[in-house]
Structure formats: structure tokens, C-alpha cells
Motif scaffolding. Structure first.
Motif, PDB file in Angstrom:
ATOM      1  N   UNK A 145    -111.719 -41.158 -83.250  1.00 37.06           N
ATOM      2  CA  UNK A 145    -113.058 -41.735 -83.246  1.00 37.06           C
ATOM      3  C   UNK A 145    -113.191 -42.672 -84.436  1.00 37.06           C
ATOM      4  N   UNK A 146    -113.741 -43.853 -84.187  1.00 37.03           N
ATOM      5  CA  UNK A 146    -113.986 -44.809 -85.271  1.00 37.03           C
ATOM      6  C   UNK A 146    -115.277 -44.416 -85.976  1.00 37.03           C
ATOM      7  N   UNK A 147    -115.196 -43.347 -86.754  1.00 39.08           N
ATOM      8  CA  UNK A 147    -116.357 -42.755 -87.419  1.00 39.08           C
ATOM      9  C   UNK A 147    -116.736 -43.564 -88.670  1.00 39.08           C
ATOM     10  N   UNK A 148    -118.010 -43.434 -89.081  1.00 36.86           N
ATOM     11  CA  UNK A 148    -119.029 -42.557 -88.511  1.00 36.86           C
ATOM     12  C   UNK A 148    -119.703 -43.154 -87.282  1.00 36.86           C
ATOM     13  N   UNK A 149    -120.288 -42.245 -86.462  1.00 37.00           N
ATOM     14  CA  UNK A 149    -121.056 -42.703 -85.307  1.00 37.00           C
ATOM     15  C   UNK A 149    -122.311 -43.421 -85.788  1.00 37.00           C
ATOM     16  N   UNK A 150    -122.849 -44.268 -84.940  1.00 36.86           N
ATOM     17  CA  UNK A 150    -124.047 -45.035 -85.272  1.00 36.86           C
ATOM     18  C   UNK A 150    -125.129 -44.688 -84.274  1.00 36.86           C
ATOM     19  N   UNK A 151    -126.297 -44.276 -84.773  1.00 33.00           N
ATOM     20  CA  UNK A 151    -127.354 -43.804 -83.884  1.00 33.00           C
ATOM     21  C   UNK A 151    -128.091 -44.934 -83.192  1.00 33.00           C
ATOM     22  N   UNK A 152    -128.015 -46.143 -83.732  1.00 27.55           N
ATOM     23  CA  UNK A 152    -128.702 -47.283 -83.119  1.00 27.55           C
ATOM     24  C   UNK A 152    -127.694 -48.376 -82.799  1.00 27.55           C
ATOM     25  N   UNK A 153    -127.990 -49.141 -81.772  1.00 29.18           N
ATOM     26  CA  UNK A 153    -127.137 -50.274 -81.418  1.00 29.18           C
ATOM     27  C   UNK A 153    -126.066 -49.913 -80.423  1.00 29.18           C
ATOM     28  N   UNK A 154    -125.813 -50.788 -79.486  1.00 30.98           N
ATOM     29  CA  UNK A 154    -124.814 -50.586 -78.450  1.00 30.98           C
ATOM     30  C   UNK A 154    -123.894 -51.805 -78.363  1.00 30.98           C
ATOM     31  N   UNK A 155    -123.629 -52.422 -79.520  1.00 27.44           N
ATOM     32  CA  UNK A 155    -122.848 -53.649 -79.551  1.00 27.44           C
ATOM     33  C   UNK A 155    -121.651 -53.527 -80.490  1.00 27.44           C
ATOM     34  N   UNK A 156    -120.713 -54.452 -80.315  1.00 23.98           N
ATOM     35  CA  UNK A 156    -119.573 -54.648 -81.221  1.00 23.98           C
ATOM     36  C   UNK A 156    -118.701 -53.398 -81.342  1.00 23.98           C
ATOM     37  N   UNK A 157    -118.070 -53.038 -80.236  1.00 27.88           N
ATOM     38  CA  UNK A 157    -117.150 -51.901 -80.243  1.00 27.88           C
ATOM     39  C   UNK A 157    -115.699 -52.335 -80.471  1.00 27.88           C
ATOM     40  N   UNK A 158    -115.423 -53.655 -80.426  1.00 28.93           N
ATOM     41  CA  UNK A 158    -114.024 -54.087 -80.545  1.00 28.93           C
ATOM     42  C   UNK A 158    -113.256 -53.626 -79.327  1.00 28.93           C
ATOM     43  N   UNK A 159    -112.342 -52.668 -79.533  1.00 25.48           N
ATOM     44  CA  UNK A 159    -111.754 -51.908 -78.419  1.00 25.48           C
ATOM     45  C   UNK A 159    -110.608 -52.608 -77.696  1.00 25.48           C
ATOM     46  N   UNK A 160    -109.738 -53.296 -78.404  1.00 29.98           N
ATOM     47  CA  UNK A 160    -108.478 -53.744 -77.799  1.00 29.98           C
ATOM     48  C   UNK A 160    -107.327 -52.904 -78.339  1.00 29.98           C
ATOM     49  N   UNK A 161    -106.329 -52.726 -77.497  1.00 30.16           N
ATOM     50  CA  UNK A 161    -105.148 -51.923 -77.811  1.00 30.16           C
ATOM     51  C   UNK A 161    -103.913 -52.805 -77.683  1.00 30.16           C
TER      52      UNK A 161
END
Length: 379
Positions: A145-161
Motif C-alpha cells: 500500500x502506498x501509505x498513508x491513506x488519504x481520506x479526501x480526494x480520488x485523484x492522482x493514483x499513478x499506478x503504472x507497473x
């Protein structure tokens, strides 16, 4: 002024969504190739990532949380069971997919997705096994998990492998948008490119191993929203494609332990027109991009073309662009960018591009009725 900018943005997105696709019989002539565009697969919901299986079939993620297989004839399978839970909101969902380098023996599949955690969401790397009959995922489990979690916002996850030549796994994470400074904090995994063993542990030889206050998974930092990772087949170097704000999109050559500047410096400005960080484009100790764009091209995924179907494009780096929509072709010499060409500009939003085992170029469209397009040489 803010209202006018918002209206212009909405109109731009609307025009992109309604852009007419290329007719399959149309011959498109570029600087080094002539090609036709075919609808290879249709009926996908926001396809985001893809990986070719050894038999030529294609694994494709759909951002709402589904994984499908596209046959060699373009037929799309039902959703595969066993996909991990995702937060399908904003820019989040089931995003990238990659096969283990020894997939033929292990059948291991890696997924990057937004996941619920701590009352919010974060970027998560998961691993599963594709069943022998390729109808389901088995033994799916979270690795990191790319911690810490963020309680607000649903943007900018990156997420390429991407997998390096040494078999280590690289994973990109976004800054999560609401707190840009996360990208500079070495105790935080947001806004980074991570280098991992295949079980999610920090990879041997990482630059911050043993450093107090720094996460040992980090390979590079100071990234905004890295939406593309690709290994240069000519050099083995890792290339990162970064979605900027209002301008400042970048292609970066990644170096272990290096700082890529976000949000201290940027070649762009923020969405409200204000300066980012110091207001400067560069600073001592910050890695310079190989190329940057202002105005933006809004790049997402990208890959090198290694097949022989397009001799004039072999070894080039292709970027999927969202706004303005199209493909960006970069001519490479080693790790240097020599030139740029824009293809299919203004046609439709592209999310990812990859070379197929047949040497052809495949492109995922960012649409509710998404497609996999195939670029074929024209006689």
C-alpha cells in the motif's frame, strides 16, 4: 475568469469525447510510416491497462473494476472473477496490469488499483495467479500500500507497473492531488516511483535502504502523477511519463535516489494560473526532464515499439495523450529524444499504447464504450 476557464475545460473535454474516430479504410501518412487504424476490440468501459499473454490474447483492465481477456480475433470475454476490491471513483479504479517476467511458468499477474483504507483510499499493488484455463484470478492478495491513506480526494493514483531487466518491479504512485508536498516527503510513498521485489518488499540495492525517516521502497521522488513507465529496450533505462498541471507534462529518465522536483519546481502553472512552488522551472539538485510540454498534451501510458511491422518506428517511444487527444511519437537515440511527431491528433482520448507480439501498435481509448485500436501498415 475562473468560470470562463472551467467552461473552456468542460467544452474541451466534450469535444474530445465526441471526436470522430479514424475510418478503418483511411490511410494515415506520418513522417516514417503509412498506416490504417482498425477497431480490434470494442465494448470496453474505460480501458486503462493491458498486457499480452504468451498466446497473443490481451488482458485488459476496465477502470470501474473489471478485468477481461480480448481474444486474438478481438472477442471480449466476460469479467474474470478474483479481481481485488477497488475504489472506482474520480480517477481511481482498477488501473494497470502486468505479467511476471516468468509468467509462462508462474502465471503471476500484477495489478495496480485504488483501494479502500483508513476511511479513504490509496494506491495498492496486488498479485494473483491466472487460472490454467484463463477464466479467473486465483489467490489474489495485496502486496504493498502506498501509505498513508488519504481520506479526501480520488485523484492522482499513478499506478503504472514495469519490470526492469533484473526482474525487479517498478511501481508509480501519484501525489494524491490534495497535498502536493507528499511527493517530497521520504517517509511517505505518494508521488514516488518504487522499486520492489516481486513479493512487495523493498528491492535489494534501493537508494534509501537503511536511511532513517525514509521509506526503503523509494527509487525516485518528486513526481506529480506518473501515468507511464517503460523500460528502454536499447539501454535498459527506466522512462517515466508524468501528467503535469496546466502545462509541465514530462518525460523523465529515472535515476536511483533522484528528485524530479514536484511541487518545488515545474514548467507549468497550477490550474488556477498561480505559480507552483518556487515559481521556477528548475533548480540545483533537481533532475531535468528529457522533454516537457507547455501547453499540455496530458500524457497517460506509453511504451517503446520493438516489433518489425513498422521499420521506421522501431525503437520509438509512443505516448497516449488525453487532451488534446492523440498519440505522441518520440524518436529516440539511446536515452536521448531526437524528435517528436503527433499522430491522430484530435481524434479521441487515448489511455495506453503498447506493441503487440505481431509487431503492430495497439491503443486503448478512454471512453465509456472504449476500444482497443490496432495500427496496421498500409500497403
Amino acid at each position: 475568469m475562473a468560470g470562463a476557464r472551467s467552461l473552456a475545460l468542460l467544452l474541451g473535454w466534450g469535444l474530445a469525447a465526441c471526436a470522430a474516430p479514424v475510418a478503418s479504410q483511411e490511410v494515415v501518412r506520418s513522417e516514417r510510416a503509412a498506416f490504417r487504424v482498425r477497431d480490434f476490440a470494442t465494448g470496453l468501459d474505460r480501458p486503462w491497462g493491458a498486457a499480452f499473454l504468451p498466446d497473443g490474447r490481451l488482458l485488459v483492465t476496465e477502470r470501474p473494476g473489471r478485468l477481461r481477456i480480448v481474444g486474438r480475433d478481438g472477442a471480449v470475454s466476460p469479467p474474470l472473477p478474483g479481481v481485488p476490491e477497488v475504489v472506482a471513483a474520480g480517477q481511481g479504479g482498477l488501473l494497470d496490469v502486468a505479467l511476471a517476467p516468468d509468467f509462462a511458468a508462474t502465471r503471476e499477474v500484477y495489478l495496480c488499483h485504488s483501494a479502500p483504507a483508513g476511511g479513504g483510499a490509496l494506491t495498492r499493488l496486488s498479485r494473483a495467479t491466472l487460472s490454467a484455463d484463463a477464466t479467473r484470478l486465483e489467490g489474489t492478495r495485496a502486496l504493498l500500500d502506498a501509505a498513508p491513506a488519504q481520506s479526501s480526494g480520488r485523484n492522482h493514483f499513478g499506478c503504472r507497473i514495469a519490470f526492469g531487466r533484473d526482474g525487479k518491479l517498478f511501481l508509480s504512485t501519484g501525489d494524491r492531488y490534495n497535498d502536493k508536498e507528499r511527493a517530497q516527503r521520504l517517509g511517505d510513498l505518494a508521488g514516488k516511483v518504487l522499486r520492489l521485489e516481486r513479493d512487495g518488499r523493498p528491492a535489494e540495492g534501493n537508494p534509501f535502504l537503511g536511511r532513517t525517516g525514509a521509506r526503503p521502497e523509494i527509487f525516485s521522488y518528486g513526481h506529480r502523477n506518473p501515468q507511464g513507465l517503460a523500460v528502454n529496450p536499447a539501454t535498459g533505462s527506466l522512462i517515466e511519463i508524468e501528467f503535469g498541471a496546466r502545462g509541465g507534462d514530462e518525460v523523465n529518465l529515472l535515476r536511483a535516489g533522484a528528485n524530479y522536483g514536484w511541487p518545488l519546481v515545474s514548467y507549468g502553472t497550477d490550474y488556477d494560473g498561480s505559480a507552483i512552488g518556487t515559481g521556477k522551472a528548475s533548480a540545483p539538485g533537481i533532475e531535468e526532464p528529457l522533454r516537457h510540454w507547455t501547453p499540455a498534451v496530458s500524457p497517460s501510458g506509453g511504451n517503446f515499439l520493438t516489433g518489425d511491422a513498422f521499420p521506421g518506428w522501431k525503437g520509438n517511444l509512443f505516448l497516449a495523450a488525453l487532451r488534446p487527444p492523440g498519440l505522441v511519437r518520440l524518436t529516440m537515440e539511446g536515452d536521448r529524444i531526437l524528435g517528436e511527431e503527433r499522430l491522430l491528433w484530435g481524434r479521441t482520448r487515448f489511455r495506453q499504447v503498447l506493441g503487440g507480439p505481431d509487431g503492430l501498435l495497439y491503443v486503448l481509448t478512454d471512453e465509456d464504450r472504449g476500444r482497443v485500436l490496432r495500427l496496421e501498415p498500409a500497403e
